[in-house]
Design an enzyme around this catalytic site. Structure first.
Site: not given
Ligand code: PGA
Ligand code: ZN
Length: 449
Positions: A40, A153, A161, A203, A256, A333, A358, A386-388, A409
Site C-alpha cells: 500500500s 494486506h 489495514q 505481516e 494504521d 506514512d 520507512k 518495516h514494509r509489508s 513497527k
Molecule cells: P506497506 O504497508 O509496506 O504495504 O506500504 C505498511 C504501511 O502502510 O504502514
Molecule cells: Zn502505513
C-alpha cells in the site's frame, strides 16, 4: 575503502524479487543489505525500479536495478571511503539525478547505502546501532505489533489495514515482547473459539472473517458495529485474557487505517470490504471519518492512529490532529513518505504529531536520518517501520536504537521476516546491558497522557 560491490536479485517474504547488495572494503569490512517492498505504497515514494518484463515474475523482476548496482553505482563508488556515508549517498543521488530516484531505482540505491553502513561498522568491529548512533543511541523501542491485518494486506473483513498492540506498561523490551507474544496466542485461541480463521496476512497478523459477529450481512448491521470495532473489541479481550490491562499501565492499541487506499476520486472514504459483503455502497466524508476515529478513540485504549486520512487530504489531517492530536499519536506514512520536504510541510501545517520512517520510501540512509532528526526536532515522535514485503534483514532494529526513535513497527508475533527484527532488538538489549532503556508510555513524550 570500498573494493567490491555486488548486487543480486533475491526474494522477499511474498516471494517477489528484491535487491540484495554486498560490499567489501580493503580493511576486511563486509556488509550485506536486503531491500524491503511495500504493497500500500504512498504516491510520492522514491521509485522502486521493476523490470516490467511480463515473462519474468509477472513483471516484478529487479534485474535492471541489480544491473544499475553492478555497472553504474559500483564503478562510481569504487575506492571511496566506506565510512563516509554522506558522500556515498550524495554521489548516488547525483548519479541518479532525479528527485524520486527514477533512473537508478531507490531499491538499487538503498541496497548500496545500507550495505555500506554495515561494511563500515564491520570494519570498525562495532555493532551497527553503535556505529550509526555513536554515544547517544541507547533506547529500545516500544514495539507496535500488527496482530490483525486487513486492507490490502489480507483477505479479511476489515477495511482498515492494521490493528496493533503496544506494550507501553512493560518495564523492558524483552518483557514487552513476552506480553505481546502471550496476547497474540490469546487472540488466536479467541478466534478459534469463535470458529474464525487463524490464517495470517502479509505481516503475520490474523486475517479474520468475523462471520460470527454479524447475524445479518446487511449495511445496517455493519454500520451498527463496524468490523474495525469488532477487531478492537477482540484485541481488548485478548489483552485481558493474556492477563494484562488494556490501557496505559498495560497494553494499548495502535491502528494504521491506510486511508489512501479507501479514498476515491469523489473525495470520500469507501469501505470496500463492507460494500463487497452487503452489495451496498458505503462511503463517508473527511469530517465523518474524523468523527468516526474520535468515536473509536473514546471507546477503546487507542494511543496511535496512522494514515487516518488519505495522503492528499492535507486539510483533513490538520483537522484530525487539532481534534485528537493532544492525546493520540497521529502518524503520517503515505502523507510524508519519509521525505524531509513533505515532513517540513507537515510541521508547518500541524498535519500530524508523528512521522513513520520507512527507508525505501526515500532511498538512502542519509536522507532517512535527516527525516528522523527533522521529526524529532519538531517535538514529534518518529516510528521506524518495516514494509509489508520484508526479508531477514534487520537493519531497522539497529536504526530504531541508534536514533532513539522510541517506537518500532515491524509486524506481528509470527513469520521470521518480522521476528528477525524483534530478535535483533533482543540482541541489542543484551549488548546494551544496564544501559538499555525502555521508555514505555513515556515514548509518547508529546502527548497529554
Ligand atoms: P506497506 O504497508 O509496506 O504495504 O506500504 C505498511 C504501511 O502502510 O504502514
Ligand atoms: Zn502505513
Amino acid at each position: 575503502k570500498i573494493v567490491k560491490i555486488l548486487g543480486r536479485e533475491i526474494l522477499d517474504s511474498r516471494g517477489t524479487p528484491t535487491v540484495e547488495v554486498e560490499i567489501w572494503t580493503d580493511f576486511g569490512g563486509y556488509g550485506v543489505a536486503k531491500v524491503p517492498s511495500g504493497a500500500s505504497t504512498g504516491a510520492n515514494e522514491a521509485l522502486e525500479l521493476r523490470d516490467e518484463d511480463a515473462k519474468r515474475y509477472n513483471g516484478k523482476g529487479v534485474s535492471k536495478a541489480v544491473v544499475n548496482v553492478n555497472t553504474k553505482i559500483a564503478p562510481k563508488l569504487m575506492g571511496m571511503e566506506v565510512q563516509d556515508q554522506l558522500e556515498l549517498d550524495r554521489t548516488m543521488i547525483a548519479l541518479d539525478g532525479t528527485e524520486f530516484k527514477k533512473n537508478l531505482g531507490a531499491n538499487a540505491i538503498l541496497g548500496v547505502s545500507l550495505a555500506a553502513a554495515r561494511a563500515a561498522a564491520d570494519e570498525l568491529e562495532m555493532p551497527l546501532w553503535k556505529y550509526m548512533g555513536g554515544v547517544s543511541g541507547h533506547k529500545l523501542p516500544v514495539p507496535m505489533l500488527n496482530v490483525i491485518n486487513g486492507g490490502e494486506h489480507a483477505d479479511s473483513a476489515i477495511d482498515f489495514q492494521e490493528f496493533m498492540i503496544m506494550p507501553v506498561g512493560a518495564k523492558t523490551f524483552s518483557q514487552a515482547l513476552q506480553w505481546a507474544s502471550e496476547t497474540f496466542q490469546a487472540l488466536k485461541s479467541l478466534l478459534k473459539s469463535k470458529g474464525d480463521i487463524t490464517a495470517v496476512g502479509d505481516e503475520g497478523g490474523f486475517a479474520p472473517h468475523f462471520s460470527w459477529a454479524y447475524k445479518k450481512e446487511d449495511l445496517a448491521s455493519f454500520q451498527a458495529k463496524t468490523p474495525a470495532e469488532v477487531a478492537l473489541d477482540l484485541l481488548v479481550e485478548a489483552i485481558k485474557k493474556a492477563g494484562y490491562k488494556a490501557g496505559k499501565d498495560g497494553i494499548m492499541i495502535a491502528m494504521d487505517c491506510a486511508s489512501s487506499e479507501l479514498y476515491l476520486s469523489d473525495k470520500k472514504y469507501h469501505f470496500k470490504k463492507i460494500e463487497a459483503r452487503t452489495g451496498k455502497k458505503w462511503s463517508i466524508t473527511t469530517d465523518e471519518m474524523i468523527k468516526y476515529l474520535e468515536k473509536l478513540v473514546s471507546k477503546y485504549p487507542i494511543i496511535s492512529i496512522e494514515d487516518g486520512l488519505a495522503e492528499s487530504d492535507w486539510a483533513g489531517f490538520t483537522k484530525l490532529n487539532a481534534a485528537i492530536g493532544d492525546k493520540v499519536q497521529i502518524v503520517g506514512d503515505d502523507l510524508y513518505t519519509t521525505n524531509p520536504k513533505y515532513i517540513k510541510e507537515g510541521i508547518l501545517k500541524k498535519a500530524s504529531n508523528s512521522t513513520l520512517i520507512k527507508l525505501n520510501q526515500i532511498g538512502t540512509l542519509t536522507e532517512t536520518i535527516e527525516a528522523i532528526q527533522m521529526t524529532q526536532k519538531a517535538g514529534w515522535t518518529a516510528v521506524v517501520s518495516h514494509r509489508s514485503g520484508e526479508t531477514e534483514d534487520s537493519t531497522i532494529a539497529d536504526i530504531a536504537v541508534a536514533f532513539n526513535a522510541g517506537q518500532i513497527k515491524t509486524g506481528s508475533m509470527s513469520r521470521s521476516d518480522r521476528i528477525a527484527k524483534y530478535n535483533r532488538l533482543l540482541q541489542i538489549e543484551s549488548e546494551l546491558g544496564k544501559n538499555a532503556k525502555y521508555d514505555g508510555l513515556a515514548s509518547f513524550y508529546n502527548l497529554n497522557l
